[in-house]
Design a protein around this motif. Structure first.
Motif, PDB file in Angstrom:
ATOM      1  N   VAL A  84      19.113  27.571 -25.476  1.00  0.00           N
ATOM      2  CA  VAL A  84      18.101  27.584 -26.200  1.00  0.00           C
ATOM      3  C   VAL A  84      17.303  28.714 -26.031  1.00  0.00           C
ATOM      4  O   VAL A  84      16.852  29.464 -27.116  1.00  0.00           O
ATOM      5  N   THR A  85      16.885  29.081 -24.885  1.00  0.00           N
ATOM      6  CA  THR A  85      16.021  30.360 -24.587  1.00  0.00           C
ATOM      7  C   THR A  85      16.586  31.465 -24.408  1.00  0.00           C
ATOM      8  O   THR A  85      16.177  32.549 -24.358  1.00  0.00           O
ATOM      9  N   ARG A  86      17.870  31.236 -23.896  1.00  0.00           N
ATOM     10  CA  ARG A  86      18.639  32.612 -23.776  1.00  0.00           C
ATOM     11  C   ARG A  86      18.053  33.386 -22.551  1.00  0.00           C
ATOM     12  O   ARG A  86      18.582  34.359 -22.157  1.00  0.00           O
ATOM     13  N   ARG A  87      17.472  32.826 -21.628  1.00  0.00           N
ATOM     14  CA  ARG A  87      16.808  33.200 -20.522  1.00  0.00           C
ATOM     15  C   ARG A  87      17.986  32.596 -19.225  1.00  0.00           C
ATOM     16  O   ARG A  87      18.496  31.676 -19.431  1.00  0.00           O
ATOM     17  N   PRO A  88      17.804  33.250 -18.060  1.00  0.00           N
ATOM     18  CA  PRO A  88      18.676  32.814 -17.060  1.00  0.00           C
ATOM     19  C   PRO A  88      18.249  31.638 -16.587  1.00  0.00           C
ATOM     20  O   PRO A  88      16.997  31.275 -16.255  1.00  0.00           O
ATOM     21  N   VAL A  89      18.967  30.551 -16.418  1.00  0.00           N
ATOM     22  CA  VAL A  89      18.642  29.446 -15.983  1.00  0.00           C
ATOM     23  C   VAL A  89      18.035  29.361 -14.442  1.00  0.00           C
ATOM     24  O   VAL A  89      16.942  28.717 -14.316  1.00  0.00           O
ATOM     25  N   SER A  90      18.265  30.030 -13.672  1.00  0.00           N
ATOM     26  CA  SER A  90      17.668  30.306 -12.442  1.00  0.00           C
ATOM     27  C   SER A  90      16.181  30.912 -12.586  1.00  0.00           C
ATOM     28  O   SER A  90      15.265  30.222 -11.717  1.00  0.00           O
ATOM     29  N   VAL A  91      15.988  31.609 -13.113  1.00  0.00           N
ATOM     30  CA  VAL A  91      14.627  31.930 -13.528  1.00  0.00           C
ATOM     31  C   VAL A  91      13.849  30.989 -14.092  1.00  0.00           C
ATOM     32  O   VAL A  91      12.402  30.547 -13.434  1.00  0.00           O
ATOM     33  N   GLU A  92      14.363  30.018 -15.060  1.00  0.00           N
ATOM     34  CA  GLU A  92      13.536  28.882 -15.564  1.00  0.00           C
ATOM     35  C   GLU A  92      13.142  27.950 -14.387  1.00  0.00           C
ATOM     36  O   GLU A  92      12.254  27.294 -14.456  1.00  0.00           O
ATOM     37  N   LEU A  93      14.287  27.849 -13.773  1.00  0.00           N
ATOM     38  CA  LEU A  93      14.108  26.715 -12.528  1.00  0.00           C
ATOM     39  C   LEU A  93      13.202  26.987 -11.461  1.00  0.00           C
ATOM     40  O   LEU A  93      12.329  26.105 -11.068  1.00  0.00           O
ATOM     41  N   LEU A  94      13.227  28.239 -11.186  1.00  0.00           N
ATOM     42  CA  LEU A  94      12.175  28.990 -10.039  1.00  0.00           C
ATOM     43  C   LEU A  94      10.865  28.677 -10.672  1.00  0.00           C
ATOM     44  O   LEU A  94      10.029  28.419  -9.862  1.00  0.00           O
ATOM     45  N   GLU A  95      10.608  28.868 -11.777  1.00  0.00           N
ATOM     46  CA  GLU A  95       9.329  28.770 -12.370  1.00  0.00           C
ATOM     47  C   GLU A  95       8.760  27.195 -12.510  1.00  0.00           C
ATOM     48  O   GLU A  95       7.642  26.996 -12.618  1.00  0.00           O
ATOM     49  N   ARG A  96       9.754  26.506 -12.456  1.00  0.00           N
ATOM     50  CA  ARG A  96       9.382  24.870 -12.518  1.00  0.00           C
ATOM     51  C   ARG A  96       9.476  23.991 -11.238  1.00  0.00           C
ATOM     52  O   ARG A  96       8.469  23.254 -11.275  1.00  0.00           O
ATOM     53  N   ILE A  97      10.127  24.400 -10.445  1.00  0.00           N
ATOM     54  CA  ILE A  97      10.281  23.865  -9.034  1.00  0.00           C
ATOM     55  C   ILE A  97       9.017  23.664  -8.492  1.00  0.00           C
ATOM     56  O   ILE A  97       8.694  22.519  -7.868  1.00  0.00           O
ATOM     57  N   PRO A  98       8.203  24.767  -8.286  1.00  0.00           N
ATOM     58  CA  PRO A  98       6.892  24.542  -7.634  1.00  0.00           C
ATOM     59  C   PRO A  98       5.975  23.483  -8.213  1.00  0.00           C
ATOM     60  O   PRO A  98       5.396  22.854  -7.221  1.00  0.00           O
ATOM     61  N   ALA A  99       5.869  23.221  -9.264  1.00  0.00           N
ATOM     62  CA  ALA A  99       5.332  22.119 -10.096  1.00  0.00           C
ATOM     63  C   ALA A  99       5.484  20.751  -9.395  1.00  0.00           C
ATOM     64  O   ALA A  99       4.760  19.993  -9.133  1.00  0.00           O
ATOM     65  N   THR A 100       6.944  20.656  -9.503  1.00  0.00           N
ATOM     66  CA  THR A 100       7.558  19.325  -9.225  1.00  0.00           C
ATOM     67  C   THR A 100       7.320  18.995  -7.513  1.00  0.00           C
ATOM     68  O   THR A 100       6.909  18.006  -7.160  1.00  0.00           O
ATOM     69  N   ILE A 101       7.460  20.111  -6.766  1.00  0.00           N
ATOM     70  CA  ILE A 101       7.122  19.786  -5.345  1.00  0.00           C
ATOM     71  C   ILE A 101       5.754  19.700  -5.323  1.00  0.00           C
ATOM     72  O   ILE A 101       5.290  18.860  -4.124  1.00  0.00           O
ATOM     73  N   TYR A 102       4.971  20.451  -5.742  1.00  0.00           N
ATOM     74  CA  TYR A 102       3.353  19.928  -5.640  1.00  0.00           C
ATOM     75  C   TYR A 102       3.280  18.718  -5.930  1.00  0.00           C
ATOM     76  O   TYR A 102       2.377  18.000  -5.196  1.00  0.00           O
ATOM     77  N   LEU A 103       3.821  17.942  -7.119  1.00  0.00           N
ATOM     78  CA  LEU A 103       3.454  16.649  -7.400  1.00  0.00           C
ATOM     79  C   LEU A 103       3.897  15.817  -6.335  1.00  0.00           C
ATOM     80  O   LEU A 103       3.464  14.833  -5.907  1.00  0.00           O
ATOM     81  N   ALA A 104       5.286  16.025  -5.760  1.00  0.00           N
ATOM     82  CA  ALA A 104       5.822  15.041  -4.934  1.00  0.00           C
ATOM     83  C   ALA A 104       5.280  15.277  -3.700  1.00  0.00           C
ATOM     84  O   ALA A 104       4.768  13.942  -3.002  1.00  0.00           O
ATOM     85  N   VAL A 105       4.608  16.141  -3.150  1.00  0.00           N
ATOM     86  CA  VAL A 105       4.086  16.414  -1.805  1.00  0.00           C
ATOM     87  C   VAL A 105       2.736  15.842  -1.942  1.00  0.00           C
ATOM     88  O   VAL A 105       2.290  14.749  -0.981  1.00  0.00           O
ATOM     89  N   VAL A 106       2.050  15.958  -2.762  1.00  0.00           N
ATOM     90  CA  VAL A 106       0.676  15.274  -2.948  1.00  0.00           C
ATOM     91  C   VAL A 106       0.775  13.757  -3.247  1.00  0.00           C
ATOM     92  O   VAL A 106      -0.075  12.944  -2.900  1.00  0.00           O
ATOM     93  N   GLY A 107       1.936  13.379  -4.060  1.00  0.00           N
ATOM     94  CA  GLY A 107       1.955  11.965  -4.229  1.00  0.00           C
ATOM     95  C   GLY A 107       2.366  11.093  -2.986  1.00  0.00           C
ATOM     96  O   GLY A 107       1.987  10.160  -2.734  1.00  0.00           O
TER      97      GLY A 107
END
Length: 316
Positions: A84-107
């Motif tokens: 869809v975005t034609r961007r490297p998947v690894s780049v997109e995941l690296l941008e999103r993983i911190p938000a998930t870890i932040y949510l899980a750790v605080v939860g």
């Protein structure tokens, strides 16, 4: 300890291999055609266009060849590009993983802050109104689905009371207090159910410890009840609680897809959800695989942590 750690790490190799097979097979079993996603339904009806795209992305090869090529690239850290975005998947995941870890750790932190005091008080005041109230709250928390509780939180705190935003995200590195403002509802929704489990476990562990001989000995020596409970009994009772909390953290990381979608939280769960809607197969494969690897690693760390917390346990 060192030999056990090495053996456990070696055991991760076949686990990760099986995980990669399941992820690859699951994605390719999804309904929909990747060629339709790449070229559009009308353009994909052209045989020449379809053959060209199949050759470009290796879809004309047998499934086991496609898997071998994909696995070889993944081993090098190359998850391909988003359809869809034609961007490297690894780049997109690296941008999103911190938000998930932040949510899980605080939860998980929020659940521990609620569960340990509540479970301890319930055990100390066994068969009282406080104990019955804690058990009832735990039963309700276990019974309520997370997604339904999340919707209730949005209705009450956001729509009716207007106290908290229903969606949005601010990085804690940009504005820490504002990030907590947006984080509270998702963290409460993801941590409430885990707090219920942890409360029951803490109460049960405390009751087991209180009945042991060392507690009677400490009391016979004239030590204050507060010291007996919080310095000795609670410390031993928290060993299973902390290890279970580590497993709960792994479950939170793997189960954030629905909650991140509800709160529009820009983590890896929302990324997978959007990728499934758009049939963005490389992102789906990479996202599920990364979450699976994180869960496996956390389980390993929990096993090792249990040995550190309780040296009497022999790991074999």
């Amino acid at each position: 300890m060192l030999i056990y750690t090495i053996n456990r790490i070696l055991q991760l190799i076949p686990v990760l291999f099986i995980l990669s097979v399941l992820v690859f097979g699951f994605v390719h079993a999804l309904p929909g055609d990747v060629i339709d996603t790449l070229a559009g339904v009308e353009a994909a009806e052209d045989p020449e266009v379809r053959r060209a795209l199949e050759k470009e992305f290796g879809l004309d090869q047998p499934i086991y060849v496609q898997y071998a090529v994909w696995l070889g690239k993944v081993a090098q850290g190359d998850f391909g590009k988003s359809l869809v975005t034609r961007r490297p998947v690894s780049v997109e995941l690296l941008e999103r993983i911190p938000a998930t870890i932040y949510l899980a750790v605080v939860g998980i932190g929020l659940s521990i802050m609620i569960a340990i005091p509540l479970g301890t008080i319930a055990a100390v005041r066994r068969n009282t109104g406080v104990d019955y109230g804690a058990q009832l709250s735990s039963l309700i928390g276990i019974s309520i689905p997370e997604f339904w509780f999340a919707i209730l939180c949005i209705l009450f705190f956001s729509l009716y009371m207007g106290w908290l935003p229903s969606s949005g995200y601010v990085s804690p590195f940009e504005d820490f207090w504002k990030s907590l403002w947006y984080l509270f509802l998702p963290a409460l929704a993801i941590g409430f159910r885990q707090a219920a489990y942890t409360t029951r476990l803490t109460r049960s562990s405390m009751l087991d410890e209180v009945s042991k001989e060392y507690v009677d000995t400490a009391r016979s020596l004239g030590l204050p009840e507060r010291m007996v409970i919080y310095k000795y009994t609670l410390r031993n009772a928290l060993i299973p609680t902390i290890t279970i909390s580590g497993l709960q953290l792994a479950n939170m990381l793997g189960g954030t897809v629905v909650l991140e979608s509800i709160f529009a939280w820009p983590g890896i769960g929302l990324t997978i959800y959007q990728a499934i809607q758009l049939r963005d197969f490389p992102v789906i494969q990479a996202g599920i695989l990364v979450l699976g690897v994180i869960v496996v690693i956390i389980n390993l760390l929990v096993d090792l942590l249990y040995r550190v917390l309780n040296p009497r346990v022999e790991l074999g």
